[in-house]
Design a protein around this motif. Structure first.
Motif, mmCIF file in Angstrom:
data_model
loop_
_atom_site.group_PDB
_atom_site.id
_atom_site.type_symbol
_atom_site.label_atom_id
_atom_site.label_comp_id
_atom_site.label_asym_id
_atom_site.label_seq_id
_atom_site.Cartn_x
_atom_site.Cartn_y
_atom_site.Cartn_z
ATOM 1 N N VAL A 1 0.869 -1.171 0.000
ATOM 2 C CA VAL A 1 0.000 0.000 0.000
ATOM 3 C C VAL A 1 0.908 1.224 0.000
ATOM 4 N N ASP A 2 0.899 1.953 -1.110
ATOM 5 C CA ASP A 2 1.846 3.049 -1.318
ATOM 6 C C ASP A 2 3.267 2.479 -1.200
ATOM 7 N N ASP A 3 4.046 2.951 -0.222
ATOM 8 C CA ASP A 3 5.416 2.450 -0.074
ATOM 9 C C ASP A 3 5.568 1.503 1.115
ATOM 10 N N GLU A 4 4.446 1.057 1.672
ATOM 11 C CA GLU A 4 4.507 0.196 2.847
ATOM 12 C C GLU A 4 3.863 -1.158 2.569
ATOM 13 N N ILE A 5 4.297 -2.150 3.337
ATOM 14 C CA ILE A 5 3.708 -3.480 3.268
ATOM 15 C C ILE A 5 2.761 -3.642 4.447
ATOM 16 N N GLU A 6 1.484 -3.930 4.148
ATOM 17 C CA GLU A 6 0.507 -4.136 5.212
ATOM 18 C C GLU A 6 0.127 -5.614 5.278
ATOM 19 N N THR A 7 -0.189 -6.072 6.494
ATOM 20 C CA THR A 7 -0.508 -7.478 6.729
ATOM 21 C C THR A 7 -1.974 -7.640 7.084
ATOM 22 N N PHE A 8 -2.630 -8.625 6.468
ATOM 23 C CA PHE A 8 -4.048 -8.866 6.705
ATOM 24 C C PHE A 8 -4.273 -10.356 6.976
ATOM 25 N N GLY A 9 -4.610 -10.687 8.220
ATOM 26 C CA GLY A 9 -4.913 -12.069 8.558
ATOM 27 C C GLY A 9 -6.280 -12.457 8.025
ATOM 28 N N TYR A 10 -6.406 -13.715 7.600
ATOM 29 C CA TYR A 10 -7.716 -14.112 7.059
ATOM 30 C C TYR A 10 -8.180 -15.495 7.511
ATOM 31 N N GLY A 11 -7.461 -16.122 8.408
ATOM 32 C CA GLY A 11 -7.960 -17.410 8.883
ATOM 33 C C GLY A 11 -6.900 -18.261 9.548
ATOM 34 N N GLU A 12 -7.345 -19.402 10.041
ATOM 35 C CA GLU A 12 -6.456 -20.325 10.731
ATOM 36 C C GLU A 12 -6.698 -21.749 10.265
ATOM 37 N N GLY A 13 -5.755 -22.612 10.558
ATOM 38 C CA GLY A 13 -5.881 -24.020 10.237
ATOM 39 C C GLY A 13 -5.142 -24.848 11.267
#
Length: 334
Positions: free
Chosen positions: A266-278
């Motif tokens: 996102v722009d010049d940054e790296i963003e982290t988005f969790g979406y689940g577990e196993g």
């Protein structure tokens, strides 16, 4: 705080009934492989990461100063080594301490050739607080009329506090700042209310508190937990499952919880988005190999998973039911 012995039975009772949930009995065969998109950003696994742990700062005088600094640094290095990351040689870390600290303040780190590390750990012990208390003798009579006598005793406690910062190199961005706290206590019967406590006794108690501040910090455990990436997705009658690029070499075990996340620019940054577990499947010989393992997931997670997505072991609060100090803190939410 409850005494360890007082909660031991409760801890073991509450946890001994936990067992691995039923899961798939077979790994899906190669012909059930599902084509999935490639992740937008693929980050390094802990196996590829290099971490430099700098000497621990301690700006105040203390009789156990060197021992406390050594304990904290040793335990940090042990946690990092356990994650699978590569530790930069300690001699080099000692040599580069001032250079990296100055770079943190300026926000710039000038590297020549290959960077020495991906992450730097900067730690400062901010307090080591000692307290003692004299408890007078007491007596009481139980319901059967029997008398009981409790002799006088001295109680001693040390609380150690520290701050740990994880810094990315060479960008010098602050990845994580954590407050580390640990306390240790002991008591002895006594005939004197002065409650004398030797320097060596203090050093021993303070060292245990310092070690606890690192070993039982949930943020640090999560930060340093082994991580890797998604290799492929398969789906069959056993349900959807993904192959991840870490196995017995990272101490992956059946029933381990795995968190999935996407990294997006996102722009010049790296963003982290969790979406689940196993959950790592409990299938002898086939579920976990040296370099990979299989993780059972639900249909919702299966629709979101991409090749190269990040996966991370969700660390247990405590490694053993017999570690009553850890179990007590986890049970009480400390």
């Amino acid at each position: 705080m409850f005494k360890k012995t007082a909660v031991a039975a409760l801890v073991i009772t509450s946890l001994s009934g936990c067992a691995l949930m039923g899961g798939p009995e077979h790994v899906c065969t190669p012909d059930t492989r599902v084509d999935i998109p490639v992740a937008e950003v693929e980050l390094k696994s802990t196996e590829d990461q290099r971490v430099i742990v700098l000497p621990v700062d301690m700006e105040f005088d203390d009789s156990a100063k060197k021992k406390l600094q050594s304990v904290v640094r040793n335990d940090l290095e042990a946690q990092i080594a356990g994650s699978g990351a590569k530790l930069v040689d300690r001699k080099l870390a000692n040599k580069l301490k001032n250079e990296i600290k100055l770079a943190e303040q300026s926000g710039r780190y000038n590297t020549k050739g290959v960077p020495i590390a991906d992450l730097a750990v900067l730690t400062e012990i901010t307090a080591s607080e000692f307290s003692k208390e004299y408890v007078e003798a007491s007596s009481w009579v139980d319901d059967d009329g029997e008398s009981h006598y409790i002799p006088p005793k001295c109680r001693f406690e040390v609380e150690v506090k520290a701050v740990a910062k994880i810094i990315s190199l060479p960008g010098m961005e602050l990845v994580k700042r954590m407050e580390l706290e640990g306390d240790e206590r002991t008591s002895t019967e006594t005939r004197s209310s002065s409650c004398k406590f030797t320097t060596s006794q203090y050093a021993s108690l303070a060292s245990k508190a310092a070690s606890e501040s690192v070993q039982y910090n949930p943020e640090l455990k999560k930060m340093l937990a082994p991580s890797s990436t998604v290799v492929e997705l398969r789906t069959c009658e056993e349900g959807p499952m993904v192959k991840i690029a870490m196995g017995s070499d990272k101490n992956v075990s059946p029933g381990a919880e795995i968190a999935f996340s996407k990294h997006m620019k996102v722009d010049d940054e790296i963003e982290t988005f969790g979406y689940g577990e196993g959950t790592v499947v409990n299938i002898p010989e086939h579920g976990i190999k040296k370099k990979y393992s299989w993780v059972a997931i639900d249909e919702k997670v299966a629709t979101k998973v991409n090749k190269g997505d990040a996966v991370k072991i969700m660390p247990k609060a405590c490694d053993s039911l017999l570690d009553l100090e850890c179990q007590t803190q986890d049970l009480l939410g400390l």
